[in-house]
Scaffold this motif. Sequence first.
Motif, PDB file in Angstrom:
ATOM      1  N   TRP A   1       0.823  -1.222   0.000  1.00  6.16           N
ATOM      2  CA  TRP A   1       0.000   0.000   0.000  1.00  6.16           C
ATOM      3  C   TRP A   1       0.856   1.271   0.000  1.00  6.16           C
ATOM      4  CZ3 TRP A   1       0.161   3.421   4.157  1.00  6.16           C
ATOM      5  CH2 TRP A   1      -0.740   4.486   4.085  1.00  6.16           C
ATOM      6  N   ALA A   2       1.894   1.311   0.822  1.00  8.84           N
ATOM      7  CA  ALA A   2       2.723   2.518   0.956  1.00  8.84           C
ATOM      8  C   ALA A   2       3.846   2.489  -0.077  1.00  8.84           C
ATOM      9  CB  ALA A   2       3.292   2.613   2.361  1.00  8.84           C
ATOM     10  N   LYS A   3       3.930   3.539  -0.862  1.00  3.89           N
ATOM     11  CA  LYS A   3       4.893   3.606  -1.957  1.00  3.89           C
ATOM     12  C   LYS A   3       6.181   4.292  -1.491  1.00  3.89           C
ATOM     13  CE  LYS A   3       0.863   4.054  -4.922  1.00  3.89           C
ATOM     14  NZ  LYS A   3      -0.071   3.997  -3.767  1.00  3.89           N
ATOM     15  N   LEU A   4       7.310   3.700  -1.856  1.00  4.98           N
ATOM     16  CA  LEU A   4       8.623   4.271  -1.547  1.00  4.98           C
ATOM     17  C   LEU A   4       9.216   4.900  -2.799  1.00  4.98           C
ATOM     18  CD1 LEU A   4      10.230   1.475   0.667  1.00  4.98           C
ATOM     19  CD2 LEU A   4       9.618   3.774   1.420  1.00  4.98           C
ATOM     20  N   PRO A   5      10.163   5.832  -2.633  1.00  5.64           N
ATOM     21  CA  PRO A   5      10.854   6.376  -3.811  1.00  5.64           C
ATOM     22  C   PRO A   5      11.524   5.260  -4.610  1.00  5.64           C
ATOM     23  CG  PRO A   5      11.342   7.667  -1.846  1.00  5.64           C
ATOM     24  CD  PRO A   5      10.612   6.450  -1.380  1.00  5.64           C
ATOM     25  N   GLU A   6      11.662   5.462  -5.886  1.00  4.35           N
ATOM     26  CA  GLU A   6      12.258   4.460  -6.760  1.00  4.35           C
ATOM     27  C   GLU A   6      13.658   4.091  -6.282  1.00  4.35           C
ATOM     28  OE1 GLU A   6      13.276   3.764 -11.516  1.00  4.35           O
ATOM     29  OE2 GLU A   6      12.274   5.604 -10.831  1.00  4.35           O
TER      30      GLU A   6
ATOM     31  N   ASP B   1      -5.467  12.685   9.797  1.00  6.39           N
ATOM     32  CA  ASP B   1      -5.713  11.330   9.313  1.00  6.39           C
ATOM     33  C   ASP B   1      -4.705  10.881   8.255  1.00  6.39           C
ATOM     34  OD1 ASP B   1      -7.399   9.263  10.164  1.00  6.39           O
ATOM     35  OD2 ASP B   1      -8.563   9.306   8.315  1.00  6.39           O
ATOM     36  N   THR B   2      -3.557  11.534   8.194  1.00  6.97           N
ATOM     37  CA  THR B   2      -2.461  11.029   7.378  1.00  6.97           C
ATOM     38  C   THR B   2      -1.584  10.120   8.233  1.00  6.97           C
ATOM     39  OG1 THR B   2      -1.123  12.998   7.842  1.00  6.97           O
ATOM     40  CG2 THR B   2      -2.468  13.009   5.819  1.00  6.97           C
ATOM     41  N   ILE B   3      -0.728   9.342   7.586  1.00  8.75           N
ATOM     42  CA  ILE B   3       0.001   8.280   8.272  1.00  8.75           C
ATOM     43  C   ILE B   3       1.482   8.604   8.308  1.00  8.75           C
ATOM     44  CG2 ILE B   3       0.657   5.842   8.183  1.00  8.75           C
ATOM     45  CD1 ILE B   3      -2.644   7.019   6.710  1.00  8.75           C
ATOM     46  N   TRP B   4       2.036   8.509   9.510  1.00  9.62           N
ATOM     47  CA  TRP B   4       3.466   8.734   9.725  1.00  9.62           C
ATOM     48  C   TRP B   4       4.128   7.406  10.092  1.00  9.62           C
ATOM     49  CZ3 TRP B   4       5.937  13.443   9.189  1.00  9.62           C
ATOM     50  CH2 TRP B   4       5.116  14.567   9.049  1.00  9.62           C
ATOM     51  N   VAL B   5       5.312   7.178   9.560  1.00  7.39           N
ATOM     52  CA  VAL B   5       6.026   5.936   9.834  1.00  7.39           C
ATOM     53  C   VAL B   5       7.514   6.227   9.904  1.00  7.39           C
ATOM     54  CG1 VAL B   5       6.119   5.363   7.376  1.00  7.39           C
ATOM     55  CG2 VAL B   5       6.356   3.548   9.059  1.00  7.39           C
ATOM     56  N   ALA B   6       8.229   5.488  10.735  1.00  6.92           N
ATOM     57  CA  ALA B   6       9.690   5.568  10.779  1.00  6.92           C
ATOM     58  C   ALA B   6      10.242   4.171  10.550  1.00  6.92           C
ATOM     59  CB  ALA B   6      10.176   6.129  12.115  1.00  6.92           C
ATOM     60  N   GLU B   7      11.160   4.050   9.594  1.00  6.84           N
ATOM     61  CA  GLU B   7      11.783   2.757   9.304  1.00  6.84           C
ATOM     62  C   GLU B   7      13.296   2.919   9.349  1.00  6.84           C
ATOM     63  OE1 GLU B   7      13.359   1.498   6.190  1.00  6.84           O
ATOM     64  OE2 GLU B   7      13.652   3.580   5.641  1.00  6.84           O
TER      65      GLU B   7
ATOM     66  N   ASN C   1       0.405   7.503  -0.925  1.00  8.36           N
ATOM     67  CA  ASN C   1       1.356   8.349  -1.643  1.00  8.36           C
ATOM     68  C   ASN C   1       2.263   9.069  -0.661  1.00  8.36           C
ATOM     69  OD1 ASN C   1       0.194   7.905  -4.329  1.00  8.36           O
ATOM     70  ND2 ASN C   1      -1.545   9.097  -3.563  1.00  8.36           N
ATOM     71  N   LEU C   2       3.536   9.097  -0.960  1.00  6.04           N
ATOM     72  CA  LEU C   2       4.516   9.727  -0.076  1.00  6.04           C
ATOM     73  C   LEU C   2       4.417  11.242  -0.170  1.00  6.04           C
ATOM     74  CD1 LEU C   2       6.855   9.030   1.869  1.00  6.04           C
ATOM     75  CD2 LEU C   2       8.406   9.139  -0.095  1.00  6.04           C
ATOM     76  N   ILE C   3       4.235  11.885   0.979  1.00  8.77           N
ATOM     77  CA  ILE C   3       4.135  13.341   1.039  1.00  8.77           C
ATOM     78  C   ILE C   3       5.497  13.969   1.255  1.00  8.77           C
ATOM     79  CG2 ILE C   3       3.141  15.292   2.296  1.00  8.77           C
ATOM     80  CD1 ILE C   3       0.808  13.429   3.068  1.00  8.77           C
TER      81      ILE C   3
ATOM     82  N   ARG D   1       2.136  -2.777   6.527  1.00 14.90           N
ATOM     83  CA  ARG D   1       0.967  -3.476   5.998  1.00 14.90           C
ATOM     84  C   ARG D   1      -0.301  -2.743   6.435  1.00 14.90           C
ATOM     85  NH1 ARG D   1      -0.006  -9.127   4.789  1.00 14.90           N
ATOM     86  NH2 ARG D   1       2.076  -9.594   5.581  1.00 14.90           N
ATOM     87  N   LYS D   2      -1.230  -2.615   5.491  1.00 10.01           N
ATOM     88  CA  LYS D   2      -2.529  -2.018   5.797  1.00 10.01           C
ATOM     89  C   LYS D   2      -3.574  -3.120   5.887  1.00 10.01           C
ATOM     90  CE  LYS D   2      -5.981   1.240   3.981  1.00 10.01           C
ATOM     91  NZ  LYS D   2      -6.273   2.229   2.912  1.00 10.01           N
ATOM     92  N   TYR D   3      -4.446  -3.019   6.899  1.00 11.29           N
ATOM     93  CA  TYR D   3      -5.601  -3.909   7.022  1.00 11.29           C
ATOM     94  C   TYR D   3      -6.845  -3.044   6.829  1.00 11.29           C
ATOM     95  CZ  TYR D   3      -2.439  -7.398   9.005  1.00 11.29           C
ATOM     96  OH  TYR D   3      -1.411  -8.292   9.208  1.00 11.29           O
ATOM     97  N   GLU D   4      -7.455  -3.183   5.677  1.00 13.40           N
ATOM     98  CA  GLU D   4      -8.640  -2.390   5.362  1.00 13.40           C
ATOM     99  C   GLU D   4      -9.849  -2.945   6.093  1.00 13.40           C
ATOM    100  OE1 GLU D   4     -11.120  -0.913   1.394  1.00 13.40           O
ATOM    101  OE2 GLU D   4      -9.706  -2.585   1.261  1.00 13.40           O
ATOM    102  N   ARG D   5     -10.583  -2.058   6.758  1.00  8.87           N
ATOM    103  CA  ARG D   5     -11.798  -2.500   7.454  1.00  8.87           C
ATOM    104  C   ARG D   5     -12.919  -2.666   6.454  1.00  8.87           C
ATOM    105  NH1 ARG D   5     -13.911  -2.725  12.951  1.00  8.87           N
ATOM    106  NH2 ARG D   5     -16.150  -3.001  12.738  1.00  8.87           N
TER     107      ARG D   5
END
Length: 339
Positions: free
Chosen positions: A33-38, A54-60, A84-86, A327-331
């Motif tokens: 679901w979450a797109k990374l730069p090429e 309601d946007t999503i923040w993540v640290a990897e 989409n990556l902001i 991973r996204k779990y769609e309700r």
Amino acid sequence: MYKKLSTLLLVAACSLPVCSWAQEHPYRPVDGWAKLPEGREWGSTSAVFVGPDDTIWVAERCGQNSCVGKDDVDPVLHYDRDGNLIKTFGAGMIVWPHGIFVDKDSNVWITDARGEGNRGHQVIKFDKNGRELMRLGKAGVAGDGPDEFNQPSDVLVAPNGDIFVADGHGSGGNNRIVKFDSRGRFIKTWGTTGAEAGEFRDPHALAMDSLGRLFVGDRGNSRTQIFDQDGKHLATWTQFGRPSGLYIDKDDMLYAADSESHVIWSGNWGWKRGIRIGSVHDAWVRYFIPDPLQPDPQTGGTTAAEGVAVDKDGNIYGAEVGPKQLRKYERLKWVMPTE
């Protein structure tokens, strides 16, 4: 007013590894679901949070399991609801991103749970554009003083601005909760190593409900402990498994990500890994999303979600360390009947 349930009743209510009343869950996994730069690949990921917009923040961890040697890679990523990556930021600032919290002003708080040179063992506050606003702890110093951390796992900001830090990842860190005011001034600490009420082994995750109760994922003890904001112990729950991640949504539903059960060394043998979901008001586990890769009980390894977050539509986001993905779990629109 909330009526406190005794620890004995709560444990007895769900003494089996898989609660018999847990319904079939209404979620569909969405991979990729979450797109990374090429050209960029996911690293180990334990930190995910949904912001007030309601946007999503993540640290990897910079395409690997540490950002050491990857000073040109931004570990903090910001996504819209379509994946989409902001924006990204944080390159060269964080050794081992572990926990994340986004406050009501969209400031992003990251715990850096390892030290390397003059970095790590800190909590860093950024604004939404990546400008550093505050640091707690001494850079690269592992300690147990009021201005030090030893492998801080998670951070939470209360509605009044007070800051809570779960300080102590794994077996080598501190085992305590540290409280600061909104300006980063030390208020108090509580907890020590042990298995009694108010003691911890690897306090790994934090969440707060609408009543202001602080939920602590006491992972090494395979339980969730609940406190008031002054550190008074209110209850201990075991029915949500061995929690690596906790999240409480606007409806006071608790989402507990268990990424370590069902291996001999975990101390929670016989419990399945996955995400358990239930109300904080009645303490019942209503849904269970099993880890699709249940581990070998002898060898173990981390799979499934460690970090967990939920958007306003009830979609779940799992930050996975072992599989290295978000991973996204769609309700789904349907919900199984209760009878």
